[in-house]
Scaffold this motif. Structure first.
Motif, PDB file in Angstrom:
ATOM      1  N   ALA A  83       0.838  -1.366   0.005  1.00 28.45           N
ATOM      2  CA  ALA A  83      -0.199  -0.225   0.399  1.00 28.45           C
ATOM      3  C   ALA A  83       0.579   1.572   0.177  1.00 28.45           C
ATOM      4  CB  ALA A  83      -0.549   0.136   1.686  1.00 28.45           C
ATOM      5  N   ASP A  88      -1.517   4.052  -1.425  1.00 30.15           N
ATOM      6  CA  ASP A  88      -2.943   4.296  -0.926  1.00 30.15           C
ATOM      7  C   ASP A  88      -2.506   4.841   0.647  1.00 30.15           C
ATOM      8  OD1 ASP A  88      -5.523   3.695  -0.288  1.00 30.15           O
ATOM      9  OD2 ASP A  88      -5.188   1.771  -1.659  1.00 30.15           O
ATOM     10  N   ARG A  90      -5.636   5.243   2.770  1.00 28.64           N
ATOM     11  CA  ARG A  90      -6.384   4.027   3.170  1.00 28.64           C
ATOM     12  C   ARG A  90      -6.029   2.997   3.429  1.00 28.64           C
ATOM     13  NH1 ARG A  90     -12.949   4.720   0.927  1.00 28.64           N
ATOM     14  NH2 ARG A  90     -13.651   2.758   2.453  1.00 28.64           N
ATOM     15  N   GLU A  91      -5.155   2.311   2.394  1.00 26.61           N
ATOM     16  CA  GLU A  91      -5.283   0.811   2.598  1.00 26.61           C
ATOM     17  C   GLU A  91      -4.204   0.467   3.227  1.00 26.61           C
ATOM     18  OE1 GLU A  91      -6.434  -2.551   1.341  1.00 26.61           O
ATOM     19  OE2 GLU A  91      -7.594  -0.815   2.632  1.00 26.61           O
ATOM     20  N   GLY A  94      -6.222   0.697   6.779  1.00 27.36           N
ATOM     21  CA  GLY A  94      -7.077  -0.271   6.504  1.00 27.36           C
ATOM     22  C   GLY A  94      -6.712  -1.198   6.988  1.00 27.36           C
ATOM     23  N   HIS A  95      -5.321  -1.662   6.455  1.00 27.51           N
ATOM     24  CA  HIS A  95      -5.097  -3.158   7.103  1.00 27.51           C
ATOM     25  C   HIS A  95      -4.525  -2.730   8.116  1.00 27.51           C
ATOM     26  CE1 HIS A  95      -4.400  -4.378   3.176  1.00 27.51           C
ATOM     27  NE2 HIS A  95      -3.619  -3.566   2.836  1.00 27.51           N
ATOM     28  N   ALA A 227      -8.983   5.709   7.577  1.00 24.64           N
ATOM     29  CA  ALA A 227     -10.165   4.759   6.602  1.00 24.64           C
ATOM     30  C   ALA A 227     -11.230   4.741   8.179  1.00 24.64           C
ATOM     31  CB  ALA A 227      -9.278   3.397   7.122  1.00 24.64           C
ATOM     32  N   ASP A 231     -13.636  -0.188   6.769  1.00 27.97           N
ATOM     33  CA  ASP A 231     -12.877  -1.125   5.889  1.00 27.97           C
ATOM     34  C   ASP A 231     -12.215  -2.201   6.847  1.00 27.97           C
ATOM     35  OD1 ASP A 231     -12.938   1.382   3.920  1.00 27.97           O
ATOM     36  OD2 ASP A 231     -10.872   1.410   4.418  1.00 27.97           O
ATOM     37  N   ARG A 237     -11.629  -6.790   0.584  1.00 25.73           N
ATOM     38  CA  ARG A 237     -10.888  -6.701   1.816  1.00 25.73           C
ATOM     39  C   ARG A 237      -9.855  -7.664   2.035  1.00 25.73           C
ATOM     40  NH1 ARG A 237     -13.072  -1.473   0.518  1.00 25.73           N
ATOM     41  NH2 ARG A 237     -10.834   0.111   0.153  1.00 25.73           N
TER      42      ARG A 237
END
Length: 445
Positions: A83, A88, A90-91, A94-95, A227, A231, A237
């Motif tokens: 990511a 990215d 947001r990811e 999010g992760h 995020a 998410d 995802r």
């Protein structure tokens, strides 16, 4: 999102870029097996081999438990690095959300299932009745640290994926040195014995989890990444994460199945052999964990290259990190051979344990130079999230280990057991190497 930009071109990737990640992780990793080593030494001062064996078996159970959740570190590192390479934000956030959710749920489940876990794990590892009694006491205390321990796994993976090796180092240093200090205080200073070792781990895990969560929140704000909470429950995802995590879990448990079998064979040979193997494994793990710094570095660098679709960066990261890892492994193997006897004499007060440990020292000294190649390949495949290949090649390597042991074990006893472990390292490296070409084609076309 300045820190979430795409990485520099391959021509700017040099030795310093590898060492910037590898050295802090190497130092922090050194403190992980240091806990087991210090616990072994502290209990060893009591002069009772069954207590050393009990702590070794109890610690093995928790290593097995935590390794079952190893995807929280490995999967989070690879996905976060990709990511970051793709820019990215947001990811990136999010992760971390998804990893923390799984860590919390997993920790609670471990506590709820502690009875069956304890019974089955101690049945597998074996040992004399005195060893099992000591291991049970250790387990019953430390099990309550499971949620915090898994959260720390998730945080470590996220920090490494971002290339924030310094932050990961400080968090691990805080956790592990705190654990060591508490173990010394509670066992030698206050006389709590085996229970004191478990309490030390319990306290250290929760304090470190609190510090790590506060650090991650502050870092996300500085990076400008976020995020929505939804998410964490996004179906697409989650399916990708679960597929990766399932592969890593199978691969990790297969590895640990071999380690558990190794411990059980030592226990079957008697308390002295069990204690000697436990001491040598603690020594070996210290140097092997040092090598993992370079594997972690290649995870982060390969993940960024895959996210950015930069083949040249990928190849240079693999070459440079492996060059450093190989040289470092040679130094560590030599060091372990030359100082091993002195460490054994200091660590174990029982003369029989000292003699047995010296007898098998050469195998522990060989471990870094033989194992470094499979550690590096693991890092490459984790960074690229090619987890299915990791899973399949590990299962094949386990089969090769048991074939080797079936020949070497009956003929050479504990020497044969250690020799089969070296065969296992070679099998892991060889089988993964055959999949390196397909990995590169899949990642870059």
């Amino acid at each position: 999102m300045r820190d979430a930009r795409r990485p520099e071109p391959a021509t700017s990737i040099g030795h310093a870029d590898v060492l910037k990640i590898a050295l802090p992780i190497t130092l922090s990793n050194a403190t992980v097996p240091l806990i087991g080593f210090v616990d072994t030494v502290v209990i060893g001062q009591l002069g009772q081999p069954h207590l050393m064996g009990g702590v070794a078996v109890g610690a093995l159970v928790f290593t097995m438990l935590y390794w079952a959740f190893g995807f929280l570190r490995m999967g989070t590192t690879g996905l976060t690095a990709q990511a970051l390479g793709a820019g990215d934000g947001r990811e990136i956030a999010g992760h971390l959300l998804r990893a923390l959710m799984v860590a919390g749920i997993g920790g609670v489940l471990v506590i709820l299932l502690q009875g069956p876990i304890r019974v089955s794990a101690l049945w597998v590892t074996g040992g004399s009745p005195d060893v099992v009694t000591a291991a049970t006491l250790y387990f019953d205390v430390r099990i309550w640290a499971a949620p915090a321990g898994l959260v720390n796994f998730a945080l470590l993976g996220w920090f490494i994926g971002l290339g924030r090796a310094g932050t990961a180092f400080l968090l691990q240093l805080f956790l592990n040195l705190g654990n060591v200090a508490l173990a010394i205080l509670l066992v030698l200073g206050m006389g709590y014995g085996v229970a004191g070792v478990g309490v030390a781990a319990l306290i250290a895990e929760y304090i470190a989890a609190g510090v790590g969560l506060a650090t991650a929140l502050a870092m996300a704000r500085r990076l400008g990444v976020s995020a929505p909470a939804s998410d964490a429950f996004d179906g697409v995802r989650l399916r990708r994460s679960f597929a990766i995590n399932a592969d890593i879990t199978v691969r990790t448990m297969a590895t640990f199945f071999v380690l558990t079998f190794f411990t059980a064979q030592g226990a079957a040979a008697g308390d002295v052999t069990l204690a000697a193997n436990a001491l040598l494994i603690s020594m070996k793990n210290i140097v092997v964990y040092l090598l993992d710094g370079f594997a972690f570095a290649v995870e982060a660098l390969v993940g960024r290259a895959v996210g950015a679709k930069d083949r040249a960066t990928f190849r240079r990261a693999v070459a440079l990190s492996t060059w450093w890892a190989g040289g470092f492994a040679l130094i560590l193997s030599a060091g372990l051979w030359f100082v091993g006897s002195a460490v054994i004499e200091f660590s174990a007060k029982d003369g029989d344990v000292q003699t047995a440990a010296r007898t098998f020292l050469a195998w522990a000294a060989l471990s870094p130079i033989i194992g470094v190649w499979c550690f590096q390949l693991d890092g490459i495949f984790i960074g690229a999230t090619r987890t299915r290949d990791m899973r399949n090649m590990m299962l094949l390597s386990v089969a090769i280990f048991f074939v080797a042991w079936s020949v070497l074990g009956p003929a050479f006893g504990n020497h044969g057991l250690w020799a089969a472990w070296m065969v296992f390292y070679v099998a892991r490296a060889t089988t993964l190497y055959t999949r390196l070409g397909p990995l590169e084609r899949a990642a870059f076309g």
